[in-house]
Design a protein around this motif. Structure first.
Motif, short mmCIF file in Angstrom:
data_model
loop_
_atom_site.label_atom_id
_atom_site.label_comp_id
_atom_site.label_asym_id
_atom_site.label_seq_id
_atom_site.Cartn_x
_atom_site.Cartn_y
_atom_site.Cartn_z
N GLY A 124 0.71 -1.20 0.07
CA GLY A 124 -0.01 -0.03 -0.05
C GLY A 124 0.75 1.29 0.01
N LYS A 125 2.27 1.14 0.04
CA LYS A 125 2.95 2.37 0.15
C LYS A 125 4.08 2.03 -0.96
N ALA A 126 4.87 3.35 -1.32
CA ALA A 126 6.03 3.05 -2.15
C ALA A 126 7.16 2.61 -1.28
N HIS A 127 8.19 2.02 -1.83
CA HIS A 127 9.50 1.50 -1.18
C HIS A 127 9.93 2.64 0.01
N GLN A 128 10.02 2.38 1.36
CA GLN A 128 10.61 3.08 2.21
C GLN A 128 11.40 2.67 3.14
N GLY A 129 12.57 1.86 2.69
CA GLY A 129 13.19 1.16 3.60
C GLY A 129 12.88 0.17 4.23
N LYS A 130 12.93 -0.02 5.61
CA LYS A 130 12.47 -0.86 6.54
C LYS A 130 11.23 -0.44 7.28
N LYS A 131 10.59 0.56 6.54
CA LYS A 131 9.69 1.25 7.56
C LYS A 131 8.21 0.31 7.49
N SER A 132 8.13 -0.56 6.50
CA SER A 132 7.15 -1.55 6.47
C SER A 132 7.10 -2.43 8.10
N LEU A 133 8.41 -2.60 8.66
CA LEU A 133 8.17 -3.21 9.77
C LEU A 133 7.65 -2.64 10.99
N ASP A 134 7.56 -1.17 10.85
CA ASP A 134 6.97 -0.38 12.08
C ASP A 134 5.27 -0.90 12.19
N PHE A 135 4.69 -1.43 11.07
CA PHE A 135 3.37 -1.92 11.14
C PHE A 135 3.28 -3.16 12.34
N ALA A 136 4.45 -3.97 12.21
CA ALA A 136 4.31 -4.93 13.29
C ALA A 136 5.01 -4.82 14.76
N SER A 137 5.69 -3.74 14.77
CA SER A 137 6.38 -3.54 15.96
C SER A 137 5.45 -3.17 17.10
N ILE A 138 6.20 -3.07 18.43
CA ILE A 138 5.26 -3.09 19.47
C ILE A 138 6.18 -1.79 20.28
#
Length: 376
Positions: A362-376
């Motif tokens: 759902g987003k353009a490439h942004q490094g590893k920011k996709s991991l923020d979605f699962a982070s606590i």
């Protein structure tokens, strides 16, 4: 030669003007000409839509030099007296760079050569032959031909065309995957399965967790093979083949050709301006393995998904063929309970993998920011 498509007339005997973003988008994305169509039209400079912001461009001179031997693992030794040392080498690579290369991996070398040939054969077809697999018209949702990552929302497009083939079963693959590459792509997936399973077993074993077959099945339930094509670029210093990102799955297997251009970020905690990138050198007969976000989540952060990107070339067109091994969309993923108990804290929440996929795409490439979605 003039070609009419979707009420547009393209004259391939002249270099068309793509200063208008709508006509560029229609030509490249909607009509399926891709970046290759731009190059074949006689393009002499990169259109503005492909020019990356300065901080996203790749400076080859600033990349750290590395030797293939420093990150190459001989998988044939997993069965011998050096088993423990090989497991440690695999785990060390997964804990640090998140990337390594494997040799004696069990995938026939002649198959690897055939894959590269098949990729060129597919992308060298006329645009209308490839466009039949565009999203919305493809004969099956398991096959998709496209360009860039999510061109509808990207501010700067990636200089790449691709075809994705999701594996469900042999029959569906042989029926719907493109004729130019279906047999070699299917063979590639099937001959790599045992290797991927053994790598994941070794990595889980190294965590001190009992390797249950159900864990392996969950983490490797989804398989997709891509053929990526990076056409020659008139201004490689202004563009990227793939922007900085980590893969969303468990483990990625990648076949490179001999041209090079794959870069991995050395330290995931480094910031803009202080980053060091390493080029993963092509190595004949080797396969590149990289850790994806899912394995970072499952290992509670012990293993690092690799942030990587690809530069473009003005000397030759490049192909690569990754297999993305990931959980099925319906699978639940989260840190292994044994690790949470040992660490005393869960760094990531449990979630259904489809949720993670939706966020990732759902987003353009942004490094590893996709991991923020699962982070606590």
């Amino acid at each position: 030669m003039q070609v009419q498509r979707n009420n547009y007339i393209y004259d391939y005997s002249m270099s068309p003007s793509f200063n208008d973003e709508n006509s560029l988008f229609n030509f490249v994305v909607k009509d399926g000409n891709g970046v290759k169509g731009l190059v074949d039209s006689g393009l002499t400079e990169v259109p503005g839509r492909y020019i990356q912001p300065p901080n996203q461009r790749i400076n080859k001179q600033q990349a750290a030099a590395t030797s293939p031997e420093n990150m190459t693992i001989d998988l044939s030794e997993l069965d011998g007296p050096n088993h423990d040392q090989v497991v440690k080498a695999i785990a060390h690579a997964a804990e640090t760079l998140g990337f390594f290369q494997v040799v004696n991996h069990g995938v026939p070398l002649e198959l690897l050569d055939s894959l590269k040939v098949a990729a060129h054969q597919f992308f060298n077809q006329p645009p209308e032959k490839k466009a039949v697999y565009l999203k919305g018209v493809s004969p099956s949702p398991v096959v998709k031909y496209g360009t860039s990552f999510v061109p509808e929302i990207e501010k700067a497009l990636e200089w790449k065309d691709y075809v994705s083939m999701i594996y469900t079963n042999d029959e569906e693959a042989l029926k719907f995957w493109p004729n130019e590459c279906k047999e070699v792509a299917l063979n590639y997936i099937k001959t790599s399965m045992e290797m991927v399973k053994r790598l994941l077993q070794a990595l889980i074993e190294n965590l001190g967790v009992k390797v249950e077959e159900s864990i392996l099945d969950t983490l490797l339930g989804f398989k997709m093979v891509n053929m990526n094509f990076y056409p020659t670029c008139p201004n490689p210093e202004l563009t990227v083949g793939v922007g900085r990102h980590s893969d969303m799955g468990t483990l990625t297997v990648l076949l490179q050709d001999g041209i090079g251009g794959l870069y991995v970020k050395k330290d995931e905690n480094s910031s803009f301006g202080n980053e060091e990138w390493i080029e993963i050198p092509p190595m004949d007969g080797a396969l590149v393995i990289n850790v994806g976000d899912t394995l970072q989540i499952v290992s509670n952060g012990r293993y690092k998904s690799a942030e990587h990107r690809v530069r473009t070339m003005n000397s030759a067109s490049r192909v690569s063929v990754p297999i993305f091994n990931a959980p099925l969309p319906v699978a639940k993923i989260g840190p292994l309970p044994e690790l949470v108990a040992r660490d005393g804290v869960a760094k990531y929440r449990e979630l259904v993998f489809q949720e993670y996929m939706n966020n990732f795409f759902g987003k353009a490439h942004q490094g590893k920011k996709s991991l923020d979605f699962a982070s606590i």
